[in-house]
Write a protein that holds these residues in place. Structure first.
Motif, short mmCIF file in Angstrom:
data_model
loop_
_atom_site.label_atom_id
_atom_site.label_comp_id
_atom_site.label_asym_id
_atom_site.label_seq_id
_atom_site.Cartn_x
_atom_site.Cartn_y
_atom_site.Cartn_z
N SER A 190 13.18 27.38 -1.70
CA SER A 190 13.60 28.60 -1.02
C SER A 190 14.48 29.45 -1.93
CB SER A 190 14.34 28.26 0.28
OG SER A 190 15.63 27.72 0.03
N ILE A 191 15.31 28.80 -2.73
CA ILE A 191 16.13 29.54 -3.70
C ILE A 191 15.23 30.22 -4.72
CG2 ILE A 191 17.86 29.30 -5.53
CD1 ILE A 191 19.07 26.99 -3.92
N LEU A 192 14.25 29.49 -5.22
CA LEU A 192 13.31 30.07 -6.18
C LEU A 192 12.56 31.25 -5.57
CD1 LEU A 192 11.93 26.74 -7.62
CD2 LEU A 192 13.12 28.48 -8.97
N ALA A 193 12.15 31.11 -4.31
CA ALA A 193 11.42 32.19 -3.64
C ALA A 193 12.28 33.44 -3.51
CB ALA A 193 10.95 31.73 -2.26
N GLY A 194 13.59 33.26 -3.37
CA GLY A 194 14.47 34.40 -3.21
C GLY A 194 14.92 35.05 -4.52
N MET A 195 14.66 34.38 -5.64
CA MET A 195 15.07 34.91 -6.93
C MET A 195 14.17 36.06 -7.37
SD MET A 195 15.76 31.19 -8.74
CE MET A 195 15.88 31.85 -10.42
N SER A 196 14.65 36.87 -8.30
CA SER A 196 13.79 37.89 -8.89
C SER A 196 12.69 37.20 -9.69
CB SER A 196 14.60 38.80 -9.82
OG SER A 196 15.04 38.07 -10.96
N SER A 197 11.58 37.90 -9.91
CA SER A 197 10.47 37.30 -10.65
C SER A 197 10.89 36.91 -12.06
CB SER A 197 9.28 38.26 -10.69
OG SER A 197 9.65 39.51 -11.27
N GLU A 198 11.79 37.70 -12.65
CA GLU A 198 12.24 37.39 -14.01
C GLU A 198 13.08 36.12 -14.03
OE1 GLU A 198 12.66 40.28 -12.47
OE2 GLU A 198 11.39 41.69 -13.61
N PRO A 241 15.80 31.53 1.84
CA PRO A 241 16.81 32.07 0.93
C PRO A 241 17.82 32.93 1.67
CG PRO A 241 14.77 33.31 0.71
CD PRO A 241 14.49 32.19 1.67
N VAL A 242 19.05 32.90 1.18
CA VAL A 242 20.14 33.72 1.71
C VAL A 242 20.80 34.39 0.52
CG1 VAL A 242 22.38 33.69 2.86
CG2 VAL A 242 20.54 32.24 3.71
N TYR A 243 21.22 35.65 0.68
CA TYR A 243 21.79 36.42 -0.41
C TYR A 243 23.25 36.73 -0.16
CZ TYR A 243 16.82 37.10 -1.28
OH TYR A 243 15.48 36.87 -1.50
N TYR A 272 6.44 31.31 1.86
CA TYR A 272 7.51 32.24 2.16
C TYR A 272 6.96 33.62 2.50
CZ TYR A 272 11.80 34.94 1.67
OH TYR A 272 12.85 35.78 1.91
N GLU A 273 5.93 34.03 1.79
CA GLU A 273 5.33 35.33 2.08
C GLU A 273 4.67 35.35 3.45
OE1 GLU A 273 2.12 38.53 0.15
OE2 GLU A 273 2.57 36.63 -0.86
N SER A 274 4.03 34.24 3.81
CA SER A 274 3.29 34.18 5.08
C SER A 274 4.19 33.89 6.27
CB SER A 274 2.20 33.10 5.01
OG SER A 274 1.29 33.37 3.97
N ASN A 275 5.15 32.98 6.09
CA ASN A 275 5.91 32.48 7.23
C ASN A 275 7.39 32.84 7.21
OD1 ASN A 275 3.51 31.12 7.99
ND2 ASN A 275 4.05 29.40 6.65
N GLY A 276 7.91 33.19 6.03
CA GLY A 276 9.32 33.52 5.94
C GLY A 276 10.21 32.33 5.65
N TYR A 277 9.62 31.16 5.37
CA TYR A 277 10.40 29.97 5.02
C TYR A 277 9.55 29.05 4.15
CZ TYR A 277 7.67 28.00 8.91
OH TYR A 277 6.65 27.62 9.74
N CYS A 278 10.22 28.08 3.53
CA CYS A 278 9.55 27.08 2.69
C CYS A 278 9.68 25.72 3.37
CB CYS A 278 10.18 27.02 1.30
SG CYS A 278 10.04 28.56 0.36
N THR A 279 8.69 24.88 3.17
CA THR A 279 8.68 23.57 3.82
C THR A 279 8.82 22.44 2.81
OG1 THR A 279 6.27 23.28 3.67
CG2 THR A 279 7.13 24.48 5.58
N GLY A 280 9.27 21.30 3.31
CA GLY A 280 9.34 20.09 2.51
C GLY A 280 9.14 18.89 3.42
N TYR A 281 7.92 18.37 3.42
CA TYR A 281 7.60 17.24 4.28
C TYR A 281 7.29 16.02 3.42
CZ TYR A 281 7.17 20.98 7.71
OH TYR A 281 7.43 22.07 8.52
#
Length: 267
Positions: free
Chosen positions: A159-167, A220-222, A198-207
């Motif tokens: 989730s942190i990675l998803a919230g980071m800038s692409s760079e 992600p939170v900013y 994240y794009e589809s659902n707004g969150y990341c999973t870990g099962y």
């Protein structure tokens, strides 16, 4: 994986402003793991890859500065109150931890008493917990402030990675590939799946991919100035915390909490 836990950056030798001695001293402090009280110079040398004479000088200096305490009977060292002072100073400066406390408590107090809620920030290839609301059950995940999750193999980290800038995300991925070339294919696939989630659902999973007995979701939170990206998760023992409940009940609340803490709309 690399032979030691601390690998120097490829750019370190090219950076004239980089203070190697300071970096090595911090590496010594990072050697201490949860539930470890004492380490010897040999232990530290093995974990950092530094020669024992170098480690001896570093531990001597850290003792003089009151960041380590030496035990002359065993030849070992433990962290001193000086390190705690630094740590609490960092935590007190993270305004989001205080702002997130009520939201995290509300998430933890949902219908499943086994749920733990945590907030984490990236440090190298880990997501480090900076705030935790433990579950209401005595038998729960033994997670606490300072606990580490793998950046690419946990819902929190992804989730942190998803919230980071692409760079920034590309730089983190390149660094991980350098440190662990054998895991490159799996890591890239994991990140791609997380970005799609994240794009589809707004969150990341870990099962079960961080630990087979743990399920969780994260967003992600900013920080208010946008300079920091955190991860906010809910999860718990897989036997008690099921995918359906996480996604149907907790996910909407988690997304709303992230929106409020970030003062922005979710994607």
């Amino acid at each position: 994986m690399p032979e030691t836990e601390f690998s120097a950056s490829l750019d370190e030798d090219k950076d004239r402003n980089f203070v190697t001695a300071l970096a090595r001293g911090l590496d010594v402090l990072r050697c201490f793991r949860p539930n470890e009280t004492d380490l010897t110079n040999t232990d530290i040398s093995e974990r950092t890859g530094l020669p024992k004479p170098t480690v001896s000088r570093l531990t001597h200096t850290l003792c003089k500065l009151d960041y380590l305490v030496a035990d002359p009977r065993t030849g070992s060292y433990r962290l001193s109150a000086g390190v705690l002072q630094l740590g609490y100073g960092v935590l007190s400066g993270m305004e989001i931890g205080e702002r997130a406390a009520d939201a995290m408590r509300e998430l933890r107090n949902g219908p499943n008493s086994y749920i733990t809620c945590a907030l984490a920030e990236r440090h190298r290839m880990d997501a480090v917990y900076v705030a935790v609301q433990r579950s209401r059950e005595e038998i729960s995940l033994t997670m606490h402030v300072g606990s580490r999750l793998p950046l690419f193999r946990s819902a929190m980290g992804r989730s942190i990675l998803a919230g980071m800038s692409s760079e920034d995300r590309a730089a983190a991925l390149a660094e991980a590939d350098r440190l662990d070339p054998d895991g490159q294919e799996a890591r890239h696939a994991s990140l791609e799946r997380a970005l799609q989630e994240y794009e589809s659902n707004g969150y990341c999973t870990g099962y079960g991919d961080w630990r087979p007995d743990v399920n969780g979701i994260a967003v992600p939170v900013y920080s208010l100035n946008g300079a920091r990206v955190y991860g906010l998760n809910v999860g718990g023992p897989a036997f008690h915390v099921k995918k359906k409940q996480l996604e149907q009940h907790y996910a909407p609340n988690l997304i709303r909490a992230a929106e409020a803490l970030s003062c922005r709309r979710a994607p």
